[in-house]
Design a protein around this motif. Sequence first.
Motif: not given
Length: 169
Positions: A29-33, A54-64, A81-88
């Motif tokens: 669901e990474s969308g148009a960002f 799935g991994a990163m499979g949720g709805d992506w909101a309004t920011a890259a 929604n603007g998540a950056d430099k995370n490791v899971a």
Amino acid sequence: RNVALGYQAQLETTIGDSNIAIGYQAMGESGAFQNDKNIAIGSSYPTGNGDVLGAMGGDWATAASTNNIAIGTGSMSGAMNGADKNVAVGVLSLQDLTEGVNNTAVGSSAGANIADGSNNVTLGFEAGAGIVAHLHNTYLGSKAGQSSTGTACVAVGYQALKATHTQTG
């Protein structure tokens, strides 16, 4: 220059560069960002209470959301929604992540409730699972800091700081 391997991997990706998605509905669901430099490995699966994404499979909101790594079913499956430099790494690790930055979670359900907290390190089963929007915590050990809502806390060992507390530092 994206790589998608698996049914519906990067299903809605319209722009973005240097992303890798492996598994059924990974980054689905990474969308148009302009989501760049993300790695998502992990398939979704049905459960009795609804699907685990799935991994990163949720709805992506309004920011890259960029520079993230999610390995494990349901990891980083929140509304990014603007998540950056995370490791899971681990099933359901950083599951609710939306706007968090610089979080590291290793272990099943590690940091599962972190939504917009930043600079947290959780290592172990359900370590730091209670963190939502708090900063600068380090929890090492199974269930360490599981119900903690503090900031700049350190807990090492099995169930260390497991009980709810709200101290800072």
